[in-house]
Scaffold this motif. Structure first.
Motif, PDB file in Angstrom:
ATOM      1  N   SER A 205       0.831  -1.213   0.000  1.00 38.15           N
ATOM      2  CA  SER A 205       0.000   0.000   0.000  1.00 38.15           C
ATOM      3  C   SER A 205       0.861   1.257   0.000  1.00 38.15           C
ATOM      4  CB  SER A 205      -0.933   0.015   1.208  1.00 38.15           C
ATOM      5  OG  SER A 205      -1.800  -1.091   1.168  1.00 38.15           O
ATOM      6  N   VAL A 206       1.898   1.273   0.845  1.00 34.88           N
ATOM      7  CA  VAL A 206       2.799   2.423   0.895  1.00 34.88           C
ATOM      8  C   VAL A 206       3.496   2.596  -0.456  1.00 34.88           C
ATOM      9  CG1 VAL A 206       4.936   3.296   1.955  1.00 34.88           C
ATOM     10  CG2 VAL A 206       3.113   2.349   3.389  1.00 34.88           C
ATOM     11  N   THR A 207       3.925   1.507  -1.043  1.00 38.51           N
ATOM     12  CA  THR A 207       4.562   1.558  -2.365  1.00 38.51           C
ATOM     13  C   THR A 207       3.612   2.136  -3.406  1.00 38.51           C
ATOM     14  OG1 THR A 207       5.929  -0.345  -1.807  1.00 38.51           O
ATOM     15  CG2 THR A 207       5.711   0.176  -4.146  1.00 38.51           C
ATOM     16  N   GLN A 208       2.356   1.745  -3.350  1.00 39.72           N
ATOM     17  CA  GLN A 208       1.385   2.275  -4.308  1.00 39.72           C
ATOM     18  C   GLN A 208       1.143   3.770  -4.102  1.00 39.72           C
ATOM     19  OE1 GLN A 208      -1.995  -0.299  -3.859  1.00 39.72           O
ATOM     20  NE2 GLN A 208      -1.227  -1.744  -5.390  1.00 39.72           N
ATOM     21  N   VAL A 209       1.100   4.228  -2.861  1.00 43.76           N
ATOM     22  CA  VAL A 209       0.923   5.654  -2.586  1.00 43.76           C
ATOM     23  C   VAL A 209       2.129   6.437  -3.119  1.00 43.76           C
ATOM     24  CG1 VAL A 209       0.809   7.388  -0.747  1.00 43.76           C
ATOM     25  CG2 VAL A 209      -0.641   5.349  -0.643  1.00 43.76           C
ATOM     26  N   VAL A 210       3.328   5.945  -2.854  1.00 38.48           N
ATOM     27  CA  VAL A 210       4.539   6.606  -3.361  1.00 38.48           C
ATOM     28  C   VAL A 210       4.508   6.641  -4.886  1.00 38.48           C
ATOM     29  CG1 VAL A 210       7.059   6.396  -3.556  1.00 38.48           C
ATOM     30  CG2 VAL A 210       5.935   6.088  -1.330  1.00 38.48           C
ATOM     31  N   TRP A 211       4.123   5.529  -5.500  1.00 39.46           N
ATOM     32  CA  TRP A 211       4.020   5.461  -6.960  1.00 39.46           C
ATOM     33  C   TRP A 211       3.033   6.509  -7.478  1.00 39.46           C
ATOM     34  CZ3 TRP A 211       0.331   1.680  -9.623  1.00 39.46           C
ATOM     35  CH2 TRP A 211       0.448   1.745 -11.014  1.00 39.46           C
ATOM     36  N   PHE A 212       1.903   6.639  -6.807  1.00 45.30           N
ATOM     37  CA  PHE A 212       0.891   7.622  -7.228  1.00 45.30           C
ATOM     38  C   PHE A 212       1.409   9.058  -7.078  1.00 45.30           C
ATOM     39  CE2 PHE A 212      -2.774  10.395  -6.302  1.00 45.30           C
ATOM     40  CZ  PHE A 212      -3.445  10.266  -7.516  1.00 45.30           C
ATOM     41  N   VAL A 213       2.107   9.331  -5.981  1.00 48.88           N
ATOM     42  CA  VAL A 213       2.648  10.669  -5.748  1.00 48.88           C
ATOM     43  C   VAL A 213       3.708  11.014  -6.793  1.00 48.88           C
ATOM     44  CG1 VAL A 213       4.045  12.056  -4.141  1.00 48.88           C
ATOM     45  CG2 VAL A 213       2.098  10.733  -3.298  1.00 48.88           C
ATOM     46  N   LEU A 214       4.566  10.056  -7.114  1.00 52.13           N
ATOM     47  CA  LEU A 214       5.642  10.306  -8.070  1.00 52.13           C
ATOM     48  C   LEU A 214       5.169  10.322  -9.522  1.00 52.13           C
ATOM     49  CD1 LEU A 214       8.528   8.201  -6.498  1.00 52.13           C
ATOM     50  CD2 LEU A 214       8.151  10.677  -6.357  1.00 52.13           C
ATOM     51  N   ASP A 215       4.108   9.552  -9.809  1.00 49.74           N
ATOM     52  CA  ASP A 215       3.623   9.454 -11.191  1.00 49.74           C
ATOM     53  C   ASP A 215       2.111   9.298 -11.156  1.00 49.74           C
ATOM     54  OD1 ASP A 215       3.224   9.051 -13.881  1.00 49.74           O
ATOM     55  OD2 ASP A 215       4.115   7.054 -13.928  1.00 49.74           O
ATOM     56  N   SER A 216       1.395  10.415 -11.237  1.00 51.54           N
ATOM     57  CA  SER A 216      -0.063  10.358 -11.142  1.00 51.54           C
ATOM     58  C   SER A 216      -0.744  10.133 -12.494  1.00 51.54           C
ATOM     59  CB  SER A 216      -0.589  11.623 -10.466  1.00 51.54           C
ATOM     60  OG  SER A 216      -0.209  12.762 -11.212  1.00 51.54           O
ATOM     61  N   ARG A 217       0.064   9.909 -13.536  1.00 50.50           N
ATOM     62  CA  ARG A 217      -0.537   9.584 -14.825  1.00 50.50           C
ATOM     63  C   ARG A 217      -1.175   8.199 -14.736  1.00 50.50           C
ATOM     64  NH1 ARG A 217       4.399   9.429 -18.388  1.00 50.50           N
ATOM     65  NH2 ARG A 217       5.272   8.780 -16.431  1.00 50.50           N
ATOM     66  N   ALA A 218      -1.977   7.864 -15.691  1.00 50.07           N
ATOM     67  CA  ALA A 218      -2.650   6.553 -15.760  1.00 50.07           C
ATOM     68  C   ALA A 218      -3.426   6.265 -14.474  1.00 50.07           C
ATOM     69  CB  ALA A 218      -1.661   5.435 -16.070  1.00 50.07           C
ATOM     70  N   SER A 219      -4.332   7.174 -14.169  1.00 54.49           N
ATOM     71  CA  SER A 219      -5.103   7.019 -12.933  1.00 54.49           C
ATOM     72  C   SER A 219      -5.916   5.729 -12.915  1.00 54.49           C
ATOM     73  CB  SER A 219      -6.010   8.222 -12.719  1.00 54.49           C
ATOM     74  OG  SER A 219      -6.910   8.350 -13.801  1.00 54.49           O
ATOM     75  N   TRP A 220      -6.305   5.218 -14.076  1.00 56.16           N
ATOM     76  CA  TRP A 220      -7.035   3.947 -14.131  1.00 56.16           C
ATOM     77  C   TRP A 220      -6.177   2.808 -13.606  1.00 56.16           C
ATOM     78  CZ3 TRP A 220      -5.117  -0.129 -16.824  1.00 56.16           C
ATOM     79  CH2 TRP A 220      -4.091   0.154 -17.749  1.00 56.16           C
TER      80      TRP A 220
END
Length: 165
Positions: A31-46
Motif C-alpha cells: 500500500s505504501v509503495t502504491q501511494v509513493v508510486w501515485f505521488v511520483l507518477d499520477s498519470r494513468a489514474s485507471w
C-alpha cells in the motif's frame, strides 16, 4: 479397529490477531509503495485505481477473512489414553489437511516461537515422525499449553516400547 479422533482443540484465541498482523505487514508495504508510486507518477489514474482495488481485495481476503477462517478450521488433539495414542491435526483454509502421527512413531518434539508469537505469548509445536509426509505441526498455541504438550509427548515417546525409526 482403529477409531479416528476428530481433533477438538482450537488454536489460541489470540491466533487470528497474530495471523492478521503477519498478513498485514506485506500488504502495508504494498500500500505504501502504491501511494509513493501515485505521488511520483499520477498519470494513468485507471492503473492506480485498479492496483488499489486489487490491494483492498487482498487486504480483505488475507487480513480479515483468512485468519477467521483458519481459526474455524485449525484443530489439534493429543490422545495418549486411547488404544492408539496419537497426535491429530487439521489445518488449512482453502486446502485443508488432516494429519495423524502415532506416538510410537515420534522421533522429536520441538517448539517454535517467532517474534509475533513471543509478543503475543504463542508457540508452535512440531512433532517429527518417521514419515515421509513430514512433521505434524500444532500451530498458534498459548506458550504454556505448548510447553505442557512438549513435556507430555517427550515423556511418552521416551518410555515407548518401540523404536520410532
Amino acid at each position: 479397529m482403529v477409531t479416528l479422533v476428530d481433533p477438538a482443540n482450537p488454536p489460541s484465541r489470540r491466533a487470528p490477531l497474530v495471523w492478521a498482523i503477519a498478513a498485514a505487514i506485506p500488504w502495508t508495504l504494498l500500500s505504501v509503495t502504491q501511494v509513493v508510486w501515485f505521488v511520483l507518477d499520477s498519470r494513468a489514474s485507471w492503473l492506480h485505481a485498479a492496483a488499489a482495488v486489487v490491494t483492498v481485495l487482498g487486504i480483505v481476503s488475507f487480513v480479515v477473512v483468512a485468519p477467521m477462517w483458519r481459526y474455524r478450521v485449525h484443530r489439534w488433539d493429543v490422545s495418549l489414553d486411547s488404544p492408539t495414542p496419537a497426535v491429530y491435526t487439521r489445518t488449512g483454509w482453502l486446502v485443508q489437511e488432516r494429519r495423524i502421527a502415532p506416538i510410537s512413531r515420534v522421533q522429536t518434539v520441538d517448539t517454535h516461537r517467532g517474534p509475533l508469537d513471543r509478543l503475543f505469548g504463542l508457540a508452535d509445536v512440531t512433532v517429527t515422525t518417521a514419515s515421509s509426509a513430514g512433521a505434524v505441526r500444532i500451530i498458534a498455541l498459548d506458550s504454556d499449553v505448548a510447553d505442557r504438550i512438549v513435556a507430555r509427548l517427550t515423556d511418552v515417546a521416551a518410555i515407548g516400547d518401540r523404536d520410532a525409526t
